[in-house]
Design a protein around this motif. Structure first.
Motif, PDB file in Angstrom:
ATOM      1  N   LYS A  89      -1.729  -4.265   4.253  1.00 48.84           N
ATOM      2  CA  LYS A  89      -2.464  -3.045   4.530  1.00 48.84           C
ATOM      3  C   LYS A  89      -1.586  -2.075   5.311  1.00 48.84           C
ATOM      4  O   LYS A  89      -0.483  -2.401   5.720  1.00 48.84           O
ATOM      5  CB  LYS A  89      -3.689  -3.394   5.358  1.00 48.84           C
ATOM      6  CG  LYS A  89      -3.317  -4.126   6.642  1.00 48.84           C
ATOM      7  CD  LYS A  89      -4.334  -5.173   7.011  1.00 48.84           C
ATOM      8  CE  LYS A  89      -3.873  -5.943   8.249  1.00 48.84           C
ATOM      9  NZ  LYS A  89      -4.722  -7.087   8.541  1.00 48.84           N
ATOM     10  N   LEU A  90      -2.112  -0.878   5.527  1.00 48.63           N
ATOM     11  CA  LEU A  90      -1.398   0.167   6.262  1.00 48.63           C
ATOM     12  C   LEU A  90      -1.868   0.122   7.713  1.00 48.63           C
ATOM     13  O   LEU A  90      -3.050   0.272   7.986  1.00 48.63           O
ATOM     14  CB  LEU A  90      -1.719   1.514   5.631  1.00 48.63           C
ATOM     15  CG  LEU A  90      -0.859   2.699   6.032  1.00 48.63           C
ATOM     16  CD1 LEU A  90       0.587   2.490   5.672  1.00 48.63           C
ATOM     17  CD2 LEU A  90      -1.389   3.970   5.383  1.00 48.63           C
TER      18      LEU A  90
ATOM     19  N   GLN B   7       5.326   4.981   6.476  1.00 48.84           N
ATOM     20  CA  GLN B   7       4.784   6.293   6.121  1.00 48.84           C
ATOM     21  C   GLN B   7       4.527   7.105   7.381  1.00 48.84           C
ATOM     22  O   GLN B   7       4.246   6.550   8.440  1.00 48.84           O
ATOM     23  CB  GLN B   7       3.472   6.112   5.339  1.00 48.84           C
ATOM     24  CG  GLN B   7       3.622   5.251   4.086  1.00 48.84           C
ATOM     25  CD  GLN B   7       2.309   5.004   3.382  1.00 48.84           C
ATOM     26  OE1 GLN B   7       1.418   5.856   3.377  1.00 48.84           O
ATOM     27  NE2 GLN B   7       2.184   3.830   2.759  1.00 48.84           N
TER      28      GLN B   7
ATOM     29  N   HIS C 246      -1.107  12.633   4.415  1.00 43.49           N
ATOM     30  CA  HIS C 246       0.166  11.955   4.171  1.00 43.49           C
ATOM     31  C   HIS C 246       1.305  12.960   4.102  1.00 43.49           C
ATOM     32  O   HIS C 246       1.194  14.006   3.453  1.00 43.49           O
ATOM     33  CB  HIS C 246       0.072  11.194   2.846  1.00 43.49           C
ATOM     34  CG  HIS C 246       1.296  10.433   2.489  1.00 43.49           C
ATOM     35  ND1 HIS C 246       2.267  10.947   1.678  1.00 43.49           N
ATOM     36  CD2 HIS C 246       1.713   9.195   2.839  1.00 43.49           C
ATOM     37  CE1 HIS C 246       3.231  10.058   1.538  1.00 43.49           C
ATOM     38  NE2 HIS C 246       2.914   8.987   2.234  1.00 43.49           N
TER      39      HIS C 246
ATOM     40  N   ALA D  51       3.040   4.782  10.161  1.00 44.60           N
ATOM     41  CA  ALA D  51       2.236   3.676   9.649  1.00 44.60           C
ATOM     42  C   ALA D  51       3.122   2.772   8.818  1.00 44.60           C
ATOM     43  O   ALA D  51       4.002   3.257   8.092  1.00 44.60           O
ATOM     44  CB  ALA D  51       1.078   4.209   8.801  1.00 44.60           C
ATOM     45  N   THR D  52       2.912   1.489   8.930  1.00 41.72           N
ATOM     46  CA  THR D  52       3.763   0.541   8.224  1.00 41.72           C
ATOM     47  C   THR D  52       2.948  -0.361   7.308  1.00 41.72           C
ATOM     48  O   THR D  52       1.771  -0.656   7.571  1.00 41.72           O
ATOM     49  CB  THR D  52       4.541  -0.348   9.209  1.00 41.72           C
ATOM     50  OG1 THR D  52       3.624  -0.970  10.102  1.00 41.72           O
ATOM     51  CG2 THR D  52       5.563   0.455   9.996  1.00 41.72           C
ATOM     52  N   VAL D  53       3.592  -0.759   6.238  1.00 40.98           N
ATOM     53  CA  VAL D  53       3.036  -1.752   5.328  1.00 40.98           C
ATOM     54  C   VAL D  53       3.961  -2.951   5.382  1.00 40.98           C
ATOM     55  O   VAL D  53       5.132  -2.873   4.989  1.00 40.98           O
ATOM     56  CB  VAL D  53       2.956  -1.220   3.884  1.00 40.98           C
ATOM     57  CG1 VAL D  53       2.427  -2.302   2.945  1.00 40.98           C
ATOM     58  CG2 VAL D  53       2.086   0.019   3.823  1.00 40.98           C
TER      59      VAL D  53
ATOM     60  N   THR E 177       0.836  -1.196   0.000  1.00 36.82           N
ATOM     61  CA  THR E 177       0.000   0.000   0.000  1.00 36.82           C
ATOM     62  C   THR E 177       0.870   1.245   0.000  1.00 36.82           C
ATOM     63  O   THR E 177       1.788   1.367   0.800  1.00 36.82           O
ATOM     64  CB  THR E 177      -0.906  -0.013   1.236  1.00 36.82           C
ATOM     65  OG1 THR E 177      -1.749  -1.165   1.160  1.00 36.82           O
ATOM     66  CG2 THR E 177      -1.771   1.230   1.313  1.00 36.82           C
TER      67      THR E 177
ATOM     68  N   LEU F 227       6.685   8.973   2.502  1.00 38.57           N
ATOM     69  CA  LEU F 227       6.780   7.512   2.442  1.00 38.57           C
ATOM     70  C   LEU F 227       8.236   7.148   2.207  1.00 38.57           C
ATOM     71  O   LEU F 227       8.905   7.746   1.347  1.00 38.57           O
ATOM     72  CB  LEU F 227       5.901   6.989   1.297  1.00 38.57           C
ATOM     73  CG  LEU F 227       5.842   5.469   1.022  1.00 38.57           C
ATOM     74  CD1 LEU F 227       4.515   5.115   0.341  1.00 38.57           C
ATOM     75  CD2 LEU F 227       7.000   4.980   0.176  1.00 38.57           C
TER      76      LEU F 227
END
Lengths: 117, 112
Positions: free
Chosen positions: B99-100, B33, B45, B90-92, A103, B48
Motif C-alpha cells: 500500500k501507499l 511518490q 499526485h 509516500a512510499t510503496v 501501488t 512518482l
C-alpha cells in the motif's frame, strides 16, 4: 473530468451515533483506499481494496469501523458507534494497479470532515 | 505508522527562490511518490519515481531518489505563491499487495 467523489463533505454528529461515509471511485480504477487525516497522526491508512476485495484493514479499529465495496462504483466507511476521537478528515482515493507491481498514482477525493461531539 | 519522514517540517521562502524538501524512509521500496495538499482540499499526485530510477523531472519539479541512503528530495524551482501548500512523501514497499504509506508532510509557504 474524472474525479473521486466523497459524501458528505461535512458531518457533525453526537457521540454514539452511526456515521456512514461514501466514495465513488473513478470509473475503471480497481483499487480504493480509505485514509484518515488528523493533525497529530497525519495520514493513516484505514482500509485498502483491490478489485473490490479487502486487502488490508489492519489500520482500522475493528470494533467500531467497517469498510465495504458493495459494487465497483461505491465504497463505504461506517463508524458505529462514533466517538469524539474519531473526529478527523476521511479521504477516499482510487487508482489502477496490476497485482505484483505495487501501488501507483492515487487520485484523492476532497474528503469528509467528521466532527463527533 | 509512517514509513517516510519529511524534512524540514516547515519551510518559508520568497517567491522566485527554489524549495528543497527531503524524505527518508525505512524499508525497501517499489516506488516513492510526492503529493501536494492545499488547505482544506484532497491530495494531488505530483510525481512518482521507481526504485530503479535516480532522477525525474516534471515541469518545475525535480525528484531524486537514493535507495542506498533510503532518501528522496523534491526540488521546486522558481517558486510561486501558488506553490504554498503541504507536501507529502509516500512510499510503496516491495511486495505484491503493498500500500501507499505517507509521511507527516512539509508545510511550504512562498511569500509574494
Amino acid at each position: 473530468d474524472a474525479r473521486v467523489t466523497q459524501t458528505p463533505r461535512h458531518k457533525v454528529t453526537e457521540m454514539g451515533q452511526e456515521v456512514t461515509m461514501r466514495c465513488q471511485p473513478i470509473l475503471g480504477h480497481n483499487t480504493v483506499f480509505w485514509y484518515r487525516q488528523t493533525m497529530m497522526q497525519g495520514l493513516e491508512l484505514l482500509a485498502y481494496f483491490r478489485n473490490r476485495a479487502p486487502l488490508d484493514d489492519s489500520g482500522m479499529p475493528k470494533d467500531r469501523f467497517s469498510a465495504e465495496m458493495p459494487d465497483a462504483t461505491l465504497a463505504t466507511l461506517k463508524i458505529q458507534p462514533s466517538e469524539p476521537r474519531d473526529s478527523a478528515v476521511y479521504f477516499c482515493a482510487s487508482g489502477s494497479s496490476a497485482g505484483g507491481v505495487g501501488t501507483g498514482e492515487l487520485f484523492f477525493g476532497e474528503g469528509s470532515r467528521l466532527t463527533v461531539l | 505508522s509512517q514509513q517516510g519522514e519529511e524534512d524540514p517540517q516547515a519551510l518559508s521562502i520568497q517567491e522566485g527562490e527554489n524549495a528543497t524538501m527531503n524524505c527518508s524512509y525505512k524499508t525497501s521500496i517499489n516506488n516513492l511518490q510526492w503529493y501536494r495538499q492545499n488547505s482544506g482540499r484532497g491530495l494531488v499526485h505530483l510525481i512518482l519515481i521507481r526504485s530503479n530510477e535516480r532522477e525525474k523531472h516534471s515541469g518545475r519539479l525535480r525528484v531524486t531518489l537514493d535507495t542506498s541512503k533510503k532518501s528522496s528530495s523534491l526540488l521546486i524551482t522558481a517558486s510561486r505563491a501558488a506553490d504554498t501548500a503541504s507536501y507529502f512523501c509516500a512510499t510503496v514497499a516491495t511486495g505484491a499487495n503493498s500500500k501507499l504509506t505517507f509521511g507527516k508532510g512539509i508545510t511550504l509557504s512562498v511569500r509574494p
